[in-house]
Design a protein around this motif. Structure first.
Motif, PDB file in Angstrom:
ATOM      1  N   GLU A 123      -6.517  -0.656  -8.591  1.00 11.56           N
ATOM      2  CA  GLU A 123      -6.813   0.228  -7.589  1.00 11.56           C
ATOM      3  C   GLU A 123      -5.538   0.707  -6.574  1.00 11.56           C
ATOM      4  OE1 GLU A 123     -10.847  -1.308  -8.858  1.00 11.56           O
ATOM      5  OE2 GLU A 123      -8.805  -1.909  -8.981  1.00 11.56           O
ATOM      6  N   VAL A 124      -4.887  -0.863  -6.164  1.00 12.29           N
ATOM      7  CA  VAL A 124      -3.927  -0.099  -5.380  1.00 12.29           C
ATOM      8  C   VAL A 124      -3.281   0.559  -5.405  1.00 12.29           C
ATOM      9  CG1 VAL A 124      -2.140  -1.643  -3.750  1.00 12.29           C
ATOM     10  CG2 VAL A 124      -4.414  -2.511  -4.535  1.00 12.29           C
ATOM     11  N   ARG A 125      -2.429  -0.203  -7.402  1.00 14.29           N
ATOM     12  CA  ARG A 125      -1.720   1.201  -7.569  1.00 14.29           C
ATOM     13  C   ARG A 125      -2.051   2.810  -7.508  1.00 14.29           C
ATOM     14  NH1 ARG A 125       2.356   0.560 -11.764  1.00 14.29           N
ATOM     15  NH2 ARG A 125       3.720   3.159 -12.068  1.00 14.29           N
ATOM     16  N   GLU A 126      -3.268   2.823  -7.653  1.00 13.46           N
ATOM     17  CA  GLU A 126      -3.483   3.922  -7.506  1.00 13.46           C
ATOM     18  C   GLU A 126      -3.748   4.653  -6.103  1.00 13.46           C
ATOM     19  OE1 GLU A 126      -7.958   4.301  -8.891  1.00 13.46           O
ATOM     20  OE2 GLU A 126      -6.957   3.639 -11.354  1.00 13.46           O
ATOM     21  N   LEU A 127      -3.703   3.896  -5.149  1.00 13.79           N
ATOM     22  CA  LEU A 127      -3.492   4.054  -3.865  1.00 13.79           C
ATOM     23  C   LEU A 127      -2.590   4.410  -3.529  1.00 13.79           C
ATOM     24  CD1 LEU A 127      -4.813   4.516  -0.820  1.00 13.79           C
ATOM     25  CD2 LEU A 127      -4.229   2.475  -0.608  1.00 13.79           C
ATOM     26  N   GLY A 128      -1.415   4.041  -3.928  1.00 10.75           N
ATOM     27  CA  GLY A 128      -0.016   3.468  -3.765  1.00 10.75           C
ATOM     28  C   GLY A 128       0.684   5.143  -4.876  1.00 10.75           C
ATOM     29  N   ASP A 129       0.202   5.425  -5.908  1.00 10.40           N
ATOM     30  CA  ASP A 129       0.500   7.242  -6.253  1.00 10.40           C
ATOM     31  C   ASP A 129      -0.572   8.037  -5.297  1.00 10.40           C
ATOM     32  OD1 ASP A 129       1.950   5.699  -8.396  1.00 10.40           O
ATOM     33  OD2 ASP A 129      -0.556   5.476  -9.591  1.00 10.40           O
ATOM     34  N   ALA A 130      -1.464   7.612  -4.914  1.00 11.91           N
ATOM     35  CA  ALA A 130      -2.115   9.280  -4.275  1.00 11.91           C
ATOM     36  C   ALA A 130      -1.190   8.938  -2.965  1.00 11.91           C
ATOM     37  CB  ALA A 130      -3.740   8.332  -3.484  1.00 11.91           C
ATOM     38  N   VAL A 131      -0.829   8.089  -1.944  1.00  9.59           N
ATOM     39  CA  VAL A 131      -0.267   8.392  -0.886  1.00  9.59           C
ATOM     40  C   VAL A 131       1.060   8.617  -1.519  1.00  9.59           C
ATOM     41  CG1 VAL A 131       1.520   7.197   0.886  1.00  9.59           C
ATOM     42  CG2 VAL A 131      -0.390   6.283   0.114  1.00  9.59           C
ATOM     43  N   ASP A 132       2.192   8.728  -2.885  1.00  7.77           N
ATOM     44  CA  ASP A 132       3.040   9.545  -2.554  1.00  7.77           C
ATOM     45  C   ASP A 132       2.305  11.127  -3.936  1.00  7.77           C
ATOM     46  OD1 ASP A 132       5.027   7.220  -2.593  1.00  7.77           O
ATOM     47  OD2 ASP A 132       5.245   6.529  -4.835  1.00  7.77           O
ATOM     48  N   SER A 133       1.696  10.753  -3.651  1.00  4.76           N
ATOM     49  CA  SER A 133       1.002  12.645  -4.186  1.00  4.76           C
ATOM     50  C   SER A 133       0.548  13.376  -2.711  1.00  4.76           C
ATOM     51  CB  SER A 133      -0.194  12.393  -4.562  1.00  4.76           C
ATOM     52  OG  SER A 133       0.072  11.900  -6.284  1.00  4.76           O
TER      53      SER A 133
ATOM     54  N   GLY B 206      -7.416  18.987   0.098  1.00  6.78           N
ATOM     55  CA  GLY B 206      -7.654  19.590  -2.112  1.00  6.78           C
ATOM     56  C   GLY B 206      -6.684  20.109  -2.803  1.00  6.78           C
ATOM     57  N   ASP B 207      -5.570  19.994  -2.280  1.00  5.28           N
ATOM     58  CA  ASP B 207      -4.158  20.232  -2.641  1.00  5.28           C
ATOM     59  C   ASP B 207      -3.451  19.177  -3.064  1.00  5.28           C
ATOM     60  OD1 ASP B 207      -5.042  22.456  -2.262  1.00  5.28           O
ATOM     61  OD2 ASP B 207      -3.345  22.836  -0.819  1.00  5.28           O
ATOM     62  N   LEU B 208      -4.702  17.957  -3.595  1.00 10.19           N
ATOM     63  CA  LEU B 208      -3.638  16.349  -3.783  1.00 10.19           C
ATOM     64  C   LEU B 208      -3.943  16.584  -4.767  1.00 10.19           C
ATOM     65  CD1 LEU B 208      -4.271  14.056  -1.497  1.00 10.19           C
ATOM     66  CD2 LEU B 208      -2.162  15.427  -1.249  1.00 10.19           C
ATOM     67  N   PRO B 209      -2.215  16.308  -5.766  1.00  7.41           N
ATOM     68  CA  PRO B 209      -2.899  15.530  -7.252  1.00  7.41           C
ATOM     69  C   PRO B 209      -3.445  14.664  -7.421  1.00  7.41           C
ATOM     70  CG  PRO B 209      -0.512  15.798  -6.816  1.00  7.41           C
ATOM     71  CD  PRO B 209      -1.189  16.577  -5.529  1.00  7.41           C
ATOM     72  N   THR B 210      -4.465  14.759  -8.558  1.00  7.19           N
ATOM     73  CA  THR B 210      -4.566  13.723  -9.075  1.00  7.19           C
ATOM     74  C   THR B 210      -3.599  12.949  -9.275  1.00  7.19           C
ATOM     75  OG1 THR B 210      -6.582  14.638  -9.585  1.00  7.19           O
ATOM     76  CG2 THR B 210      -6.811  12.561 -10.768  1.00  7.19           C
ATOM     77  N   PRO B 211      -3.885  11.461  -9.420  1.00  8.24           N
ATOM     78  CA  PRO B 211      -2.712  10.500  -9.517  1.00  8.24           C
ATOM     79  C   PRO B 211      -2.706  10.540 -11.139  1.00  8.24           C
ATOM     80  CG  PRO B 211      -3.533  10.072  -7.771  1.00  8.24           C
ATOM     81  CD  PRO B 211      -5.004  10.664  -7.900  1.00  8.24           C
ATOM     82  N   PRO B 212      -1.053  10.395 -11.896  1.00  7.16           N
ATOM     83  CA  PRO B 212      -2.012  10.014 -13.629  1.00  7.16           C
ATOM     84  C   PRO B 212      -2.288   8.924 -14.126  1.00  7.16           C
ATOM     85  CG  PRO B 212       0.528   9.701 -12.465  1.00  7.16           C
ATOM     86  CD  PRO B 212      -0.511  10.415 -11.322  1.00  7.16           C
ATOM     87  N   ALA B 213      -2.835   8.583 -15.167  1.00  2.00           N
ATOM     88  CA  ALA B 213      -3.692   7.536 -14.906  1.00  2.00           C
ATOM     89  C   ALA B 213      -2.315   6.852 -16.210  1.00  2.00           C
ATOM     90  CB  ALA B 213      -4.689   7.706 -16.593  1.00  2.00           C
ATOM     91  N   ARG B 214      -2.448   5.671 -16.187  1.00  2.00           N
ATOM     92  CA  ARG B 214      -1.749   4.670 -16.229  1.00  2.00           C
ATOM     93  C   ARG B 214      -2.452   4.364 -17.914  1.00  2.00           C
ATOM     94  NH1 ARG B 214       0.723   5.509 -12.364  1.00  2.00           N
ATOM     95  NH2 ARG B 214       2.546   5.274 -14.213  1.00  2.00           N
TER      96      ARG B 214
END
Length: 445
Positions: A177-187, A15-23
């Protein structure tokens, strides 16, 4: 040894994960790419069908012409036979033969044209099919190879997070979506890093609270220790006061006064040493790491523990290796670790008869590092308790006697120093707590 063993659920991190920034420049998603691939296949199939229809029409047209030429040739053959049966002259036969030859050549020409049309159409359709399938296959191989590489990158990043790497990963050169997954992992890595920093601060506060609780339990022993020198100081001070009030000034009386001052100074020094040790224990934990002797840390801990009421009837024996090398550590945290282990060991011997309770502390070199052992002759640990000994908030002590944080804090301190801690039952009864610390380790956590 009665370990502090009930696990409270850890807070959810999701629940604390920030939303990945929109490209800003979003590329095609995987779904859109799949739709485009299907459309390309449909287009290729349409071209193939259209080519097949055109090819069939051309072949059908040539076959109809060939059939007409063959029918005319058969008709001329029958006409020639009728002319022969009618007894026609050479001129008529020659005219019929010319027509027959012309029809035969037309039939051969149409047959060759039909063959060429079939061959050309077959080659054209086969070429179109080969080019289309090869192009789509090459694009699919390129797409899935890149997709597999980026997924492996995200997988390696996730495994690095599991091993403790909290640095930001290399951004993926894609916008799906793979880029968003990578951003989520970094977040996730950033959130874990922030949460670990918060936990480190909270752990320091908990350690300090544990120390203050230890000081509270030692207050009775400290008061008793301080009471003796205070009573002696009071007696000597009253004797000096009475000597001054009597006005005695003989050399003998002066010598007696001087001899009374020396015990006062001695008892005052005892009070100063006691208060200094208590102040050192109550001080906020220092974050400075430096080379220190584990034997000196043990000696400092034992000096503090002599005011602990729970160790009043416990014999503490030490076997310290004088050749033990220094270790890079935070001495204050290791003192806290030792206090927790020794107090747990003393509590484990609480059911023994008087004057039989014993705790042994030893140090030695082991496995490329140094080892601290704390052994007791108490009740020991059952396999079930031993399995849960390091769970936070789990304790076998009665209510009000334990918080369930002692052994988890000991493990956290050992792991911060790159070491480990283990509990094992002794054959003769009791428990051994072993803390291993490496000689070569980073300068701090």
């Amino acid at each position: 040894m009665n370990p502090m063993v009930t696990a409270a659920p850890l807070p959810e991190l999701a629940g604390d994960l920030p939303t990945p920034p929109a490209r800003r420049q979003r590329r095609l998603s995987l779904r859109a790419t799949g739709v485009m691939a299907i459309l390309a296949l449909v287009a290729l199939a349409t071209v193939m069908v259209a080519s097949a229809v055109l090819f069939r029409g051309a072949v059908q047209s040539h076959l109809e012409g060939l059939e007409a030429a063959h029918g005319r040739y058969e008709q001329l053959l029958e006409q020639r036979q009728e002319t022969l049966r009618a007894g026609a002259g050479p001129a008529q036969l020659q005219a019929v033969d010319l027509q027959l030859r012309s029809a035969f050549e037309d039939r051969i020409q149409r047959l060759n044209l039909t063959r060429h049309t079939i061959d050309g159409g077959t080659v054209t359709i086969a070429t179109l099919a080969w080019i289309g399938i090869t192009s789509i296959g090459a694009l699919a191989v390129l797409f899935f190879s890149r997709l597999a590489g980026d997924i492996n990158t995200v997988r390696a990043r996730a495994l690095a997070i599991l091993t403790g790497d909290r640095s930001a990963g290399r951004p993926l050169a894609r916008g799906d979506e793979v880029r968003e997954l990578g951003d989520a992992v970094d977040s996730l890595a950033a959130t874990l890093a922030r949460r670990e920093r918060d936990l480190a601060v909270e752990r320091g506060h908990v350690m300090h609270q544990e120390k203050l609780a230890t000081i509270g339990s030692m207050a009775a022993g400290v008061i008793r220790e301080i009471g003796n020198p205070i009573a002696a100081i009071d007696g000597y001070a009253r004797a000096l006061l009475e000597a001054q009030a009597s006005g005695a000034a003989s050399p003998a009386q002066a010598g007696e006064a001087a001899s009374a001052i020396r015990p006062i100074l001695h008892e005052t020094a005892r009070l100063i040493a006691i208060t200094r040790e208590i102040n050192r224990l109550a001080a906020t934990p220092a974050a400075q790491w430096q080379l220190a002797s584990l034997n000196e840390i043990v000696a400092q801990g034992i000096a503090l523990l002599r005011y602990e009421p729970r160790l009043e009837d416990v014999k503490v024996h030490t076997a310290l290796d004088p050749m033990l090398p220094a270790v890079n550590c935070c001495a204050d945290r290791l003192v806290q670790l030792l206090l927790n282990l020794v107090i747990n060991a003393a509590d484990a011997t609480g059911g023994l008869p008087p004057h039989t309770r014993q705790v042994d502390i030893s140090t030695r070199e082991a496995e490329g590092g140094i080892e601290l052992r704390v052994e007791d002759n108490g009740c020991g640990l059952s396999p079930q308790v031993l399995q849960r000994a390091f769970e936070p908030l789990f304790t076998t002590k009665p209510a009000g006697k334990g918080t369930g944080l002692g052994l988890p804090l000991c493990r956290a301190i050992a792991e911060e120093h790159g070491g480990r801690i283990a509990l094992e039952p002794l054959p003769q009864g009791g428990t051994r707590a072993s803390v291993w610390l490496p000689l070569e380790q980073p300068p701090g956590p």
